[in-house]
Structure formats: C-alpha cells, structure tokens
Design an enzyme around this catalytic site. Structure first.
Site, short mmCIF file in Angstrom:
data_model
loop_
_atom_site.label_atom_id
_atom_site.label_comp_id
_atom_site.label_asym_id
_atom_site.label_seq_id
_atom_site.Cartn_x
_atom_site.Cartn_y
_atom_site.Cartn_z
CD GLU A 174 0.69 -9.74 1.68
OE1 GLU A 174 0.63 -10.41 2.09
OE2 GLU A 174 -0.42 -8.46 1.93
N PRO A 175 4.30 -5.13 -0.69
CG PRO A 175 6.53 -4.32 -1.66
CD PRO A 175 6.39 -5.14 -0.31
NE ARG B 249 -4.29 2.78 -10.72
CZ ARG B 249 -3.76 4.22 -10.55
NH1 ARG B 249 -3.77 4.96 -11.25
NH2 ARG B 249 -4.17 4.26 -9.49
CE1 TYR C 162 -3.04 -3.73 -8.16
CE2 TYR C 162 -2.08 -1.67 -7.39
CZ TYR C 162 -2.37 -3.05 -7.19
OH TYR C 162 -1.72 -3.36 -6.30
CE1 TYR D 193 -9.39 1.29 -8.35
CE2 TYR D 193 -7.74 1.58 -9.11
CZ TYR D 193 -8.68 0.43 -8.92
OH TYR D 193 -8.20 -0.76 -8.75
CB CYS E 24 -18.84 3.28 -27.56
SG CYS E 24 -18.40 3.63 -29.16
CD GLU E 25 -19.41 2.41 -21.86
OE1 GLU E 25 -19.06 2.98 -21.38
OE2 GLU E 25 -19.38 1.27 -22.19
N GLY F 194 1.04 -1.52 -0.09
CA GLY F 194 -0.56 0.32 0.65
C GLY F 194 0.62 1.12 -0.25
NE ARG G 242 -1.12 1.91 -5.69
CZ ARG G 242 -2.45 2.19 -6.33
NH1 ARG G 242 -2.33 2.39 -7.50
NH2 ARG G 242 -3.67 1.07 -6.07
C1 LIG Z 1 -3.96 -7.95 0.54
C2 LIG Z 1 -3.10 -7.09 -0.03
N1 LIG Z 1 -1.62 -6.89 0.05
C3 LIG Z 1 -1.39 -6.62 -1.22
C4 LIG Z 1 -1.63 -5.19 -1.47
C5 LIG Z 1 -0.88 -4.75 -2.69
O1 LIG Z 1 -0.86 -3.82 -2.50
P1 LIG Z 1 0.26 -2.44 -3.57
O2 LIG Z 1 -0.26 -2.19 -4.34
O3 LIG Z 1 -0.92 -1.37 -2.98
O4 LIG Z 1 1.06 -1.57 -2.52
C6 LIG Z 1 -2.57 -4.98 -1.65
C7 LIG Z 1 -3.18 -4.69 -2.63
O5 LIG Z 1 -4.69 -3.52 -2.67
C8 LIG Z 1 -3.91 -5.89 -1.22
O6 LIG Z 1 -4.96 -6.30 -1.00
#
Ligand SMILES: Cc1ncc(COP(=O)(O)O)c(C=O)c1O
Length: 425
Positions: free
Chosen positions: A278-279, A317, A378, A321, A349-350, A243, A281
């Site tokens: 868990e990065p 995106r 994403y 978002y 077409c949107e 995140g 993005r």
């Molecule tokens: C459980 C979990 N871990 C990791 C991520 C990766 O997040 P980000 O790509 O923002 O680092 C997400 C994405 O929303 C997630 O749902």
C-alpha cells in the site's frame, strides 16, 4: 548533495517541470499552485512494482496520499490497485473505472454505511482493526447476504523510528491489534458467518528510511503466520502496507527498496501468500512541487522572513510533523550570491505557519517564485480554508503539456455550504 529529480531541471536559469517552466505555469494558473509530473508518478510506481516483481504483488496505491482523479487515472493505467480509507475514496476510484476488487479498505473507524457500500461494490479485502469492527462487519454482511473477505491488522510493536505522528505499529498507537487480541479474534471468525479470513495486514508507519523496522516486522509476521497456520487457520494474503520513506532532505537517502523487497517477497513465498502493498508517499510525494510567490521580505531583529503567498493551509506538514521540504528558487541564483538563514512563512495568522525555518537561501525579491519540493503527498489533500483562503489549483505536466486537474477555489466556494437562518438575513 541535492535531491536529484529527473523531471526538475534548470533551463536557461529557469526551473522547469519536464521541460515546462514553472514561471509559465505560475503565469497561466496563478499561485500558490501544486504541480505534478506524470512521468515521475509513472517512474515511481514502476520502480516499486519492479522491486517486488518476484512476488507479483497487488501494488495498491494509498489514495489518501493524494486522491486527485488525474493521479488515480495515471495509476489505473499502470495497473495499480488502490488502498482506500473511506467509502468516498472508494467512489472516487470507482468513478475512474477501476473495479472494487482491486481495492483494499483500511481504517479504524469504518461506519456501517461504508461497510455496506464497500460490500455491495465488492472490495477485495477489508483490513479489520478491532473485534468491535469485526462484529459490525459481520452483522452488515449478514444483513445483505454477503461474505466479507478480511485481513486482520496486527500491530507488530516495532518502532518505525519516524515522526511520532506517523508511526503506527507500536502498542500505544490506535492502529492494529496486539498479537494476543488478533489470536482471539481469528479463532472466533469461524463463528462469524459474514466474515471470511483471508490474511494478515501489517503497516508499521510512514516515511521509514531504514531497513531495520521492516526486518523486525517481517520477523514478527513470519512467526505469527506460522503459528496461525499450525493452529488450523490457513491464510491466502499478506498485506505489508506502505511507508517506504523518501528523501525530503538533501542529506537523506530514500529507502533502498531492494533489501525490503527481497525479505518481504521471500516471506510471502515461504507461506504461499499473495502479497499486497500500500505505498502512497513513495509514488506521489517526490512527483509534486508546491509553487509559491514571494510577497515581501521582512527584516526581523534576528533574521529575515521571506513572506510568501503559500501557507500552512496548503502545506501543513512543516507545522504538523516538523517536516523539512527542500526549497529551490525558480530563477537560478548566481553561485556567488550571498545566502543567509531565513524563515519562509505564509500569511496565515499562526506562528506555526511556516514552510521552512532557518533555511539558508539567497534573499529573493518580491514577486520571485519558490518551488517547495516533494509536495505531492499529504499536502493538497490536507489543505483547508482557514483564514478564508481558497484551496489552490493543481496542474499535471504530462509529456511536456500542462493540464489543469483541479481548479482554484473561488470566493463563492468559501461560503457555498453555509446556511443563513432566516432571522439573520
Ligand atoms: C494502512 C496504511 N497503508 C498505507 C499507508 C500509506 O503510507 P505511505 O504513504 O507512507 O506509503 C498508510 C499511511 O500512513 C496507512 O496507514
């Protein structure tokens, strides 16, 4: 202030990716096109790894952000682990030679078949998000005589102050469990012979730009771990999710990892836990560019529309978002050229098919190339065939050389999976 990127530079008025002109990439591979910089991916992974180094974490790249095999292989070679949300994502990573014990299996809707596959492969940890999921995992594990290592995903009820579609740590989100529900589940795990409690998981949302939500989450998790340990539930791991926000907008600043890393590492050390991150993005987002060509400029009554060959089918995106992506002209425009507010739109077409609204740009000419920045995460993974548009090619620039890492879909790919009933032949 512009979004600084080492791999992007104008050379003789032409935008280049690690020295390779985007105009040449467009010529060779066509448009629309995703372009990734291998050097940027490595730099981003190393920056995160270094920031958290004191806790020696397992940095598990979140495959959902971009699952292209070349990107997975770059991160494999960096020593990354992988956060997966389906057994098919697991197979993608296994195919690259990474063993399952470097993978964390997340997601609210794991099927019994996926659990079986992941247990047999030997994934390191399952992030469990509900009592029903725990019960199913217990049954599946027992049926194949395995024990599933689990981390309970808690919902710290922190407002990540990000877009409502990417916040995950509030009580109204489908992710995680309230502390009350987690308490109950954790005390019943000892009666589930197919499960072994390993730790806690907390991921409060994506694209978080401020320290504060992380600080709040650290506070909640710290207290909860203390309570669990005191109640006789020893833990081994702490998964703090991903995140970490990036600077999409020229005015934004990416999350400064130093403070977050300091408090998260301190939390893991205080309780003697192995740290998992868990990065997604923050590793791949800024390393990708979406390259698109201008078809027409249409002068509407209120403002011009720059109509390009890329669309919401590749870049959902903005529509999904309200996301902002900086757009640069591949051929540098003169600082004296007039800039006006335009909408950059695709051919789909949107009305929601736009890459930018009311963006100040020099009016391009038909055939000009535009580079949409921060398109690594994403974007390609969310692409679709709507309006019978083939998915674009993807190219990796590594050490000054361009490599095709996904071929452009063809017309045949569009109906490859359709079945025509005999009576309609
Ligand atoms: C459980 C979990 N871990 C990791 C991520 C990766 O997040 P980000 O790509 O923002 O680092 C997400 C994405 O929303 C997630 O749902």
């Amino acid at each position: 202030m512009t979004n600084q990127k080492k791999f992007l530079r104008y050379d003789r008025n032409q935008l280049t990716c690690d020295g390779v002109p985007f105009a040449e990439l467009a010529e060779e591979f066509g448009t629309p096109l995703f372009v990734y910089s291998a050097s940027a991916i490595r730099d981003n992974y190393r920056r995160i790894s270094r920031a958290f180094a004191s806790a020696k974490p397992l940095v598990a790249y979140s495959v959902k952000a971009n699952s292209n095999g070349a990107i997975v292989r770059i991160l494999r070679d960096e020593g990354s682990g992988f956060d997966i949300v389906s057994a098919n994502e697991m197979d993608r990573v296994l195919m690259t030679g990474v063993s399952a014990d470097r993978m964390i299996f997340a997601g609210v809707g794991k099927t019994a078949d996926e659990m079986r596959r992941a247990l047999k492969a030997g994934v390191r940890e399952f992030n469990v998000e509900s009592p029903a999921e725990a019960a199913r995992l217990n049954d599946v594990a027992a049926s194949i005589r395995k024990i599933a290592p689990v981390a309970i995903r808690i919902n710290p009820e922190v407002d990540a102050r990000t877009h409502r579609h990417i916040t995950t740590g509030k009580k109204e989100n489908k992710f995680g469990m309230s502390l009350d529900a987690a308490r109950k589940l954790i005390s019943s795990i000892s009666k589930m012979p197919g499960l072994r409690l390993e730790g806690l998981h907390a991921h409060i949302g994506s694209q978080i730009l401020s320290d504060q939500p992380h600080e709040e989450a650290v506070g909640v998790v710290d207290k909860f771990i203390g309570e669990l340990v005191a109640a006789g539930h020893p833990l081994r791991t702490l998964n703090f999710g991903g995140g970490f926000g990036i600077a999409y907008h020229e005015e934004e600043k990416a999350l400064d990892l130093r403070h977050v890393a300091k408090i998260v590492c301190a939390l893991a050390k205080k309780h003697g836990l192995e740290l998992i991150l868990e990065p997604g993005r923050s590793i791949i987002g800024p390393a990708g560019v979406f390259l698109t060509r201008v078809e027409y400029v249409k002068y509407g009554k209120s403002h011009p529309f720059v109509i390009v060959d890329g669309a919401m089918t590749e870049m959902i995106r903005p529509a999904l978002y309200d996301a902002y992506h900086e757009i640069r002209s591949v051929k540098k425009s003169s600082p004296r050229s007039k800039r006006v507010n335009v909408d950059v739109v695709g051919p789909v077409c949107e009305s929601g098919d736009f890459l930018a609204l009311q963006r100040e740009l020099t009016i391009p000419e038909s055939g000009d190339l535009l580079a949409v920045l921060d398109a690594g995460a994403y974007c390609s993974v969310m692409s679709s065939n709507y309006n019978s548009r083939p998915r674009p090619a993807e190219v990796l620039v590594d050490d000054g050389e361009a490599h095709l890492v996904r071929r452009r879909e063809t017309k045949r790919d569009l109906y490859r999976h359709e079945v025509v009933p005999a009576h309609l032949e």
